[in-house]
Design a protein around this motif. Structure first.
Motif, PDB file in Angstrom:
ATOM      1  N   SER A 173       0.842  -1.179   0.000  1.00 42.34           N
ATOM      2  CA  SER A 173       0.000   0.000   0.000  1.00 42.34           C
ATOM      3  C   SER A 173       0.883   1.235   0.000  1.00 42.34           C
ATOM      4  O   SER A 173       2.071   1.187   0.288  1.00 42.34           O
ATOM      5  N   ALA A 174       0.276   2.398  -0.322  1.00 42.72           N
ATOM      6  CA  ALA A 174       1.022   3.640  -0.388  1.00 42.72           C
ATOM      7  C   ALA A 174       1.511   4.062   0.994  1.00 42.72           C
ATOM      8  O   ALA A 174       2.615   4.551   1.160  1.00 42.72           O
ATOM      9  N   SER A 175       0.662   3.932   2.006  1.00 39.88           N
ATOM     10  CA  SER A 175       1.066   4.263   3.371  1.00 39.88           C
ATOM     11  C   SER A 175       1.673   3.031   4.028  1.00 39.88           C
ATOM     12  O   SER A 175       1.317   1.899   3.690  1.00 39.88           O
ATOM     13  N   PRO A 176       2.589   3.228   4.979  1.00 37.55           N
ATOM     14  CA  PRO A 176       3.253   2.072   5.596  1.00 37.55           C
ATOM     15  C   PRO A 176       2.278   1.135   6.301  1.00 37.55           C
ATOM     16  O   PRO A 176       1.341   1.577   6.969  1.00 37.55           O
ATOM     17  N   PHE A 177       2.503  -0.126   6.120  1.00 37.92           N
ATOM     18  CA  PHE A 177       1.744  -1.155   6.848  1.00 37.92           C
ATOM     19  C   PHE A 177       2.062  -1.046   8.333  1.00 37.92           C
ATOM     20  O   PHE A 177       1.178  -1.149   9.180  1.00 37.92           O
ATOM     21  N   LEU A 178       3.341  -0.805   8.643  1.00 40.04           N
ATOM     22  CA  LEU A 178       3.807  -0.587  10.004  1.00 40.04           C
ATOM     23  C   LEU A 178       4.995   0.362   9.965  1.00 40.04           C
ATOM     24  O   LEU A 178       5.733   0.413   8.974  1.00 40.04           O
ATOM     25  N   ARG A 179       5.198   1.085  11.057  1.00 37.19           N
ATOM     26  CA  ARG A 179       6.359   1.968  11.190  1.00 37.19           C
ATOM     27  C   ARG A 179       7.224   1.430  12.330  1.00 37.19           C
ATOM     28  O   ARG A 179       6.773   1.357  13.469  1.00 37.19           O
ATOM     29  N   LEU A 180       8.442   1.108  11.997  1.00 39.93           N
ATOM     30  CA  LEU A 180       9.351   0.440  12.925  1.00 39.93           C
ATOM     31  C   LEU A 180      10.472   1.399  13.309  1.00 39.93           C
ATOM     32  O   LEU A 180      11.118   1.988  12.446  1.00 39.93           O
ATOM     33  N   GLY A 181      10.719   1.563  14.610  1.00 44.79           N
ATOM     34  CA  GLY A 181      11.779   2.438  15.090  1.00 44.79           C
ATOM     35  C   GLY A 181      12.981   1.654  15.585  1.00 44.79           C
ATOM     36  O   GLY A 181      12.825   0.593  16.200  1.00 44.79           O
ATOM     37  N   THR A 182      14.180   2.178  15.299  1.00 42.59           N
ATOM     38  CA  THR A 182      15.396   1.485  15.687  1.00 42.59           C
ATOM     39  C   THR A 182      16.542   2.476  15.832  1.00 42.59           C
ATOM     40  O   THR A 182      16.496   3.588  15.296  1.00 42.59           O
ATOM     41  N   ARG A 183      17.574   2.069  16.539  1.00 41.59           N
ATOM     42  CA  ARG A 183      18.833   2.809  16.522  1.00 41.59           C
ATOM     43  C   ARG A 183      19.465   2.660  15.137  1.00 41.59           C
ATOM     44  O   ARG A 183      19.062   1.806  14.344  1.00 41.59           O
ATOM     45  N   GLY A 184      20.497   3.462  14.892  1.00 39.23           N
ATOM     46  CA  GLY A 184      21.101   3.457  13.567  1.00 39.23           C
ATOM     47  C   GLY A 184      22.397   2.703  13.436  1.00 39.23           C
ATOM     48  O   GLY A 184      23.026   2.741  12.371  1.00 39.23           O
ATOM     49  N   SER A 185      22.830   1.991  14.480  1.00 43.07           N
ATOM     50  CA  SER A 185      24.069   1.227  14.387  1.00 43.07           C
ATOM     51  C   SER A 185      23.904   0.074  13.407  1.00 43.07           C
ATOM     52  O   SER A 185      22.781  -0.381  13.154  1.00 43.07           O
ATOM     53  N   PRO A 186      25.006  -0.408  12.832  1.00 40.59           N
ATOM     54  CA  PRO A 186      24.883  -1.551  11.914  1.00 40.59           C
ATOM     55  C   PRO A 186      24.164  -2.740  12.535  1.00 40.59           C
ATOM     56  O   PRO A 186      23.348  -3.388  11.862  1.00 40.59           O
ATOM     57  N   LEU A 187      24.436  -3.037  13.803  1.00 37.18           N
ATOM     58  CA  LEU A 187      23.767  -4.167  14.448  1.00 37.18           C
ATOM     59  C   LEU A 187      22.278  -3.892  14.628  1.00 37.18           C
ATOM     60  O   LEU A 187      21.440  -4.751  14.340  1.00 37.18           O
ATOM     61  N   ALA A 188      21.936  -2.688  15.089  1.00 39.78           N
ATOM     62  CA  ALA A 188      20.517  -2.357  15.275  1.00 39.78           C
ATOM     63  C   ALA A 188      19.763  -2.440  13.955  1.00 39.78           C
ATOM     64  O   ALA A 188      18.632  -2.943  13.899  1.00 39.78           O
ATOM     65  N   LEU A 189      20.373  -1.963  12.877  1.00 39.52           N
ATOM     66  CA  LEU A 189      19.711  -2.021  11.570  1.00 39.52           C
ATOM     67  C   LEU A 189      19.576  -3.452  11.070  1.00 39.52           C
ATOM     68  O   LEU A 189      18.557  -3.816  10.471  1.00 39.52           O
ATOM     69  N   ALA A 190      20.571  -4.289  11.335  1.00 36.40           N
ATOM     70  CA  ALA A 190      20.472  -5.700  10.952  1.00 36.40           C
ATOM     71  C   ALA A 190      19.309  -6.356  11.679  1.00 36.40           C
ATOM     72  O   ALA A 190      18.545  -7.142  11.095  1.00 36.40           O
ATOM     73  N   GLN A 191      19.152  -6.022  12.951  1.00 36.17           N
ATOM     74  CA  GLN A 191      18.049  -6.582  13.726  1.00 36.17           C
ATOM     75  C   GLN A 191      16.703  -6.067  13.238  1.00 36.17           C
ATOM     76  O   GLN A 191      15.728  -6.823  13.139  1.00 36.17           O
ATOM     77  N   ALA A 192      16.642  -4.787  12.908  1.00 33.64           N
ATOM     78  CA  ALA A 192      15.394  -4.212  12.407  1.00 33.64           C
ATOM     79  C   ALA A 192      14.994  -4.855  11.084  1.00 33.64           C
ATOM     80  O   ALA A 192      13.809  -5.149  10.850  1.00 33.64           O
ATOM     81  N   HIS A 193      15.961  -5.097  10.204  1.00 28.57           N
ATOM     82  CA  HIS A 193      15.651  -5.733   8.926  1.00 28.57           C
ATOM     83  C   HIS A 193      15.214  -7.188   9.113  1.00 28.57           C
ATOM     84  O   HIS A 193      14.370  -7.684   8.343  1.00 28.57           O
ATOM     85  N   GLU A 194      15.765  -7.847  10.135  1.00 30.83           N
ATOM     86  CA  GLU A 194      15.311  -9.217  10.402  1.00 30.83           C
ATOM     87  C   GLU A 194      13.859  -9.217  10.865  1.00 30.83           C
ATOM     88  O   GLU A 194      13.045 -10.045  10.412  1.00 30.83           O
ATOM     89  N   VAL A 195      13.518  -8.282  11.747  1.00 33.22           N
ATOM     90  CA  VAL A 195      12.128  -8.176  12.196  1.00 33.22           C
ATOM     91  C   VAL A 195      11.220  -7.847  11.019  1.00 33.22           C
ATOM     92  O   VAL A 195      10.148  -8.444  10.839  1.00 33.22           O
ATOM     93  N   ARG A 196      11.626  -6.899  10.184  1.00 30.75           N
ATOM     94  CA  ARG A 196      10.809  -6.524   9.026  1.00 30.75           C
ATOM     95  C   ARG A 196      10.589  -7.711   8.096  1.00 30.75           C
ATOM     96  O   ARG A 196       9.456  -7.929   7.619  1.00 30.75           O
ATOM     97  N   ALA A 197      11.636  -8.475   7.832  1.00 32.98           N
ATOM     98  CA  ALA A 197      11.499  -9.624   6.938  1.00 32.98           C
ATOM     99  C   ALA A 197      10.523 -10.652   7.506  1.00 32.98           C
ATOM    100  O   ALA A 197       9.699 -11.219   6.772  1.00 32.98           O
ATOM    101  N   ARG A 198      10.606 -10.902   8.809  1.00 33.30           N
ATOM    102  CA  ARG A 198       9.704 -11.881   9.431  1.00 33.30           C
ATOM    103  C   ARG A 198       8.255 -11.396   9.409  1.00 33.30           C
ATOM    104  O   ARG A 198       7.332 -12.174   9.151  1.00 33.30           O
ATOM    105  N   LEU A 199       8.055 -10.117   9.683  1.00 32.72           N
ATOM    106  CA  LEU A 199       6.702  -9.565   9.663  1.00 32.72           C
ATOM    107  C   LEU A 199       6.129  -9.574   8.244  1.00 32.72           C
ATOM    108  O   LEU A 199       4.955  -9.902   8.040  1.00 32.72           O
ATOM    109  N   ALA A 200       6.943  -9.221   7.280  1.00 32.96           N
ATOM    110  CA  ALA A 200       6.474  -9.205   5.890  1.00 32.96           C
ATOM    111  C   ALA A 200       6.048 -10.591   5.443  1.00 32.96           C
ATOM    112  O   ALA A 200       4.998 -10.761   4.800  1.00 32.96           O
TER     113      ALA A 200
END
Length: 310
Positions: A4-31
């Protein structure tokens, strides 16, 4: 798959490489669980106080909660729908109105010893310099090797590894889970076993936080929740909540759920490693929180108020 045009969900995270890796893992599982494109889940990077201040020890500026408070505020302000945290960064008490809605399956909870000078912590030369800013790691190292010089070492994983490479320290300790999530397991020199080096509460766990009142989002999170990890974490966090009066007191705790039930081990130590108190619990999974809380109360009584430094 739908998008959809608007986000299905909005996910907040820190910007460190590890935090972003974790956020992308959560996003992939939710998707995958909800049959949407990953891009339909927006990732918002939020700079925390802990990220902004990289020079002083965390204990001097407010403790590990500095890695989550700005993200939690974004949740409370409804600027994001969920927050992705390393569970070990979360204080024992959550702000009113926020809950941990899901946990991903736990990665390896152990600590990694990393050094070009020795194969193990025991093998480091007398008086060698070990860098870590974790009060828990500092205390446990000092208990095992009181001869070592333990110095603060802050920054993200790559920053700390670079400081090690440049010879600022002879060794450091990092979470095995973080190194694996970053695709860097090859940097591990050896792994410290849980029996000899008890992990931080929540180590290896990705926790997903949201507002208690958002039933829709909590239901969406349930699809990716790992109940085994969630049960273990509930015991560990109940233990932490009883003892978490100071960010300077070294606290360790680890729970494990098997077919035989739940086992928990907890520890508090003096920062200089001169004294420590430990306890063990075994029981049913349904009693996880009560077990953790009881273990915390036992150690609080044994150690006394003066043990918990401010």
């Amino acid at each position: 798959m739908t998008q959809s045009a608007s986000p299905f969900l909005r996910l907040g995270t820190r910007g460190s490489p590890l935090a972003l890796a974790q956020a992308h893992e959560v996003r992939a599982r939710l998707a995958k669980a909800h049959r949407v494109e990953p891009e339909a889940i927006a990732i918002e990077v939020i700079t925390t106080s802990g990220d902004a201040e990289q020079t002083r020890p965390l204990a001097d500026i407010g403790g590990k909660g500095l890695f989550v408070k700005e993200i939690e505020q974004a949740l409370m302000d409804e600027r994001i729908d969920l927050a992705v945290h390393s569970a070990k960064d979360m204080p024992g008490q959550l702000p009113d109105g926020l809950v941990i809605a899901a946990c991903l399956p736990r990665e390896d909870p152990r600590d990694a010893f990393i050094s070009p000078r020795a194969k193990t912590l025991a093998g480091l030369a007398q008086g060698a310099v070990l860098g870590t800013s974790s009060p828990r790691r500092q205390a446990l190292v000092r208990r095992m090797r009181p001869d070592l010089k333990v110095v603060p070492l802050r920054g993200n994983v790559d920053t700390r590894l670079e400081k090690l490479k440049q010879g600022e320290v002879d060794a450091t300790l990092l979470a095995v889970a973080g190194l694996r999530r970053l695709g860097r397991p090859q940097v591990v020199t050896s792994i410290l076993q849980i029996d000899e080096f008890l992990p931080a509460v929540g180590q290896g766990v990705i926790a997903i936080q949201t507002r208690a009142a958002t039933t829709r989002i909590r239901n969406l999170m349930a699809a990716i929740d790992d109940p085994v990890t969630a049960t273990a974490l509930s015991a560990e966090r109940a233990f932490l909540a009883v003892l978490d009066g100071s960010c300077r007191t070294p606290i360790a705790g680890h729970a494990r759920l098997t077919a035989a039930g739940l086992s928990f081990r907890g520890l508090v130590a003096r920062p200089d490693g001169s004294a420590a108190y430990e306890t063990v619990r075994r029981g049913e999974a349904l009693d996880a929180e009560a077990m953790g809380r009881d273990a915390g109360l036992e150690l609080k009584a044994k150690a006394g108020d003066q043990f918990f430094v401010g």
